[in-house]
Design an enzyme around this catalytic site. Structure first.
Site, PDB file in Angstrom:
ATOM      1  N   ASP A   1       2.030  -4.342   1.625  1.00 33.21           N
ATOM      2  CA  ASP A   1       0.564  -4.506   2.193  1.00 33.21           C
ATOM      3  C   ASP A   1       0.239  -6.220   2.518  1.00 33.21           C
ATOM      4  OD1 ASP A   1       0.483  -5.714  -0.650  1.00 33.21           O
ATOM      5  OD2 ASP A   1      -1.268  -4.651  -1.245  1.00 33.21           O
ATOM      6  N   THR A   2       1.001  -7.191   1.845  1.00 30.32           N
ATOM      7  CA  THR A   2       0.798  -8.431   2.443  1.00 30.32           C
ATOM      8  C   THR A   2       1.431  -8.559   3.536  1.00 30.32           C
ATOM      9  OG1 THR A   2       2.743  -9.130   1.213  1.00 30.32           O
ATOM     10  CG2 THR A   2       0.809  -9.045   0.002  1.00 30.32           C
TER      11      THR A   2
ATOM     12  N   SER B   1       0.036   0.517  -8.675  1.00 37.06           N
ATOM     13  CA  SER B   1       0.162  -0.168  -7.438  1.00 37.06           C
ATOM     14  C   SER B   1      -1.306  -0.917  -7.306  1.00 37.06           C
ATOM     15  CB  SER B   1       0.519   0.817  -6.302  1.00 37.06           C
ATOM     16  OG  SER B   1      -0.632   1.603  -6.214  1.00 37.06           O
TER      17      SER B   1
ATOM     18  N   GLU C   1       8.835 -10.024  -4.015  1.00 36.00           N
ATOM     19  CA  GLU C   1       7.757 -10.873  -4.347  1.00 36.00           C
ATOM     20  C   GLU C   1       8.348 -11.922  -5.549  1.00 36.00           C
ATOM     21  OE1 GLU C   1       3.903  -8.992  -5.396  1.00 36.00           O
ATOM     22  OE2 GLU C   1       4.941  -7.119  -5.148  1.00 36.00           O
TER      23      GLU C   1
ATOM     24  N   ARG D   1      -9.400  -0.388   0.284  1.00 40.53           N
ATOM     25  CA  ARG D   1      -9.044  -1.025   1.414  1.00 40.53           C
ATOM     26  C   ARG D   1      -9.217  -0.170   2.556  1.00 40.53           C
ATOM     27  NH1 ARG D   1      -4.200  -3.622  -0.174  1.00 40.53           N
ATOM     28  NH2 ARG D   1      -3.038  -1.840   0.704  1.00 40.53           N
TER      29      ARG D   1
ATOM     30  N   GLY E   1      -2.647  -3.528  -8.157  1.00 45.45           N
ATOM     31  CA  GLY E   1      -3.419  -4.075  -9.202  1.00 45.45           C
ATOM     32  C   GLY E   1      -3.961  -3.056 -10.325  1.00 45.45           C
TER      33      GLY E   1
ATOM     34  N   GLU F   1       8.827  -8.847  -8.409  1.00 46.97           N
ATOM     35  CA  GLU F   1       9.185  -7.650  -8.145  1.00 46.97           C
ATOM     36  C   GLU F   1       9.525  -7.248  -6.758  1.00 46.97           C
ATOM     37  OE1 GLU F   1       4.912  -6.015 -10.532  1.00 46.97           O
ATOM     38  OE2 GLU F   1       5.064  -5.331  -8.524  1.00 46.97           O
TER      39      GLU F   1
END
Length: 393
Positions: A286-287, A160, A267, A364, A162, A279
């Site tokens: 998160d976006t 996840s 996505e 984050r 990246g 995906e």
């Protein structure tokens, strides 16, 4: 008829979060608005959702034995996975025994593993995707790269944000990309997917919520990533009516195949009017944190409402909005944010700090939200606010 009792009593409706990061925290808050008793689980103490839940447990989400013990002790009405790497086999068993897994145990199995969801999308549903191959060892990986072609994208089948992701730009990158994939997988070293490099104009997350009244697609979310990790998002992403209609068709097809209630982050890559599936996540994305300022009900509020079996007759979109992730780099368990008065001095700016206990590398820690008359102005406002933030550790 939906009924909800009183927390900490014999009539309580219980929800157990498997994964308690910043997204889980917002889900916990929204569930608690409806009087749901929330149990938060994660691999480390004081995870964000644990700080607001009624109770919490610390254990690896890959530990199926411990997961079962906690479920049998708590007997939750809803089990809500919030991370990618999880003991999916245990979820299948629990669902067969009568527990309700959100959105379904099978959806969790398919989407927690990139292979499952890619085969469902491309081979079962016939959705357009990038060319792809899977590999379990370096020899097969090298062959897969040559079949797919250079440049190509490499990802662990389970990861996840990246982690473990890289781009092979030349033959010199092959060995390094393999090593990155083996170090970044959530379940450790193992199987990877090699995808052809997609020529696209932009990518979107189409948040899609399945609820008792049907399926609702929200305004498309555009986003910017760094090494596969979200840094900025905005809503709505400008796109043609033709592309948007196709994107909605793709989102409804994949979420219908997965089934269950809740929000899904679908996505996709967009090239002109062409839509290429990438995906899907069967949970808040998160976006999608931009929806905390762009809509009357955020993706978290919608997820809570849907999983409780409540209808969603309408979602009001307020206008152009943006989010910017606050990423901290360093090594500390004492992170402090300052100059917040200046960060929030402009109208139309909001701030969320997640309360994560420590950072080792980059992580984050919060998000800045902004609204304005256009996407460009909202992004610029979020950037101005971000530039005023100070981080001390």
């Amino acid at each position: 008829m939906v009924k909800i009792g009183t927390p900490m009593s014999g009539t309580a409706k219980k929800a157990m979060l498997c994964g308690s990061g910043e997204l889980g925290k917002e889900v916990a808050i929204e569930l608690m608005r409806y009087g749901v008793e929330v149990i938060a689980c994660d691999r480390y103490e004081n995870a964000p959702a644990m700080q607001v839940a009624h109770r919490s447990y610390v254990f690896s989400m890959l530990d199926g034995k411990r997961l079962r013990e906690v479920v049998e002790a708590e007997r939750p009405d809803l089990i809500i996975p919030e991370v990618e790497a999880i003991a999916t086999g245990t979820f299948l068993e629990l669902e067969k025994e009568g527990y309700k897994v959100i959105p379904t145990a099978n959806a969790t199995v398919l989407t927690m593993n990139r292979e499952g969801i890619r085969r469902l999308a491309a081979e079962t549903l016939g959705l357009k995707t990038s060319a792809y191959r899977f590999a379990d060892n370096f020899q097969d990986f090298t062959a897969a790269v040559k079949e797919v072609g250079i440049p190509c994208v490499v990802k662990p089948v389970m990861s996840s944000s990246g982690h473990g992701q890289s781009v092979v730009k030349s033959e010199d990158d092959i060995r390094k990309s393999w090593e990155i994939s083996q170090e970044g997988g959530r379940a450790g070293a193992g199987r990877v997917i090699v995808e052809s490099f997609v020529d696209f104009d932009y990518e979107i997350t189409l948040l899609t919520v399945r609820h008792s009244g049907g399926t609702t697609c929200l305004e498309p979310v555009g986003h910017h990533q760094v090494d596969g990790d979200y840094r900025e998002s905005w809503q709505p992403q400008p796109m043609s009516n033709c592309a948007l209609d196709k994107a909605r068709e793709v989102a409804k097809a994949i979420t219908s195949a997965l089934g269950g209630y809740g929000i899904f982050g679908v996505e996709m890559f967009i090239k002109g009017d062409e839509v290429i599936f990438s995906e899907v996540s069967p949970r808040p994305h998160d976006t999608g944190m931009v929806t905390m300022i762009s809509q009357d009900m955020s993706e978290f509020a919608l997820h809570a409402r849907a999983v409780l079996g409540l209808p969603i007759p309408e979602v009001k979109f307020y206008g152009p909005s943006a989010s910017k992730a606050i990423v901290v780099e360093g090594d500390s368990d004492h992170v402090e944010f300052g100059n917040l008065d200046a960060v929030l001095e402009e109208p139309g700016v909001q701030l969320r700090l997640f309360g994560k206990p420590e950072v080792h590398g980059h992580r984050r820690f919060g998000v800045i939200l902004a609204t304005d008359i256009s996407i460009e102005e909202a992004l610029a406002k979020a950037e101005r606010a971000y530039s005023k933030l100070t981080v001390k550790y």
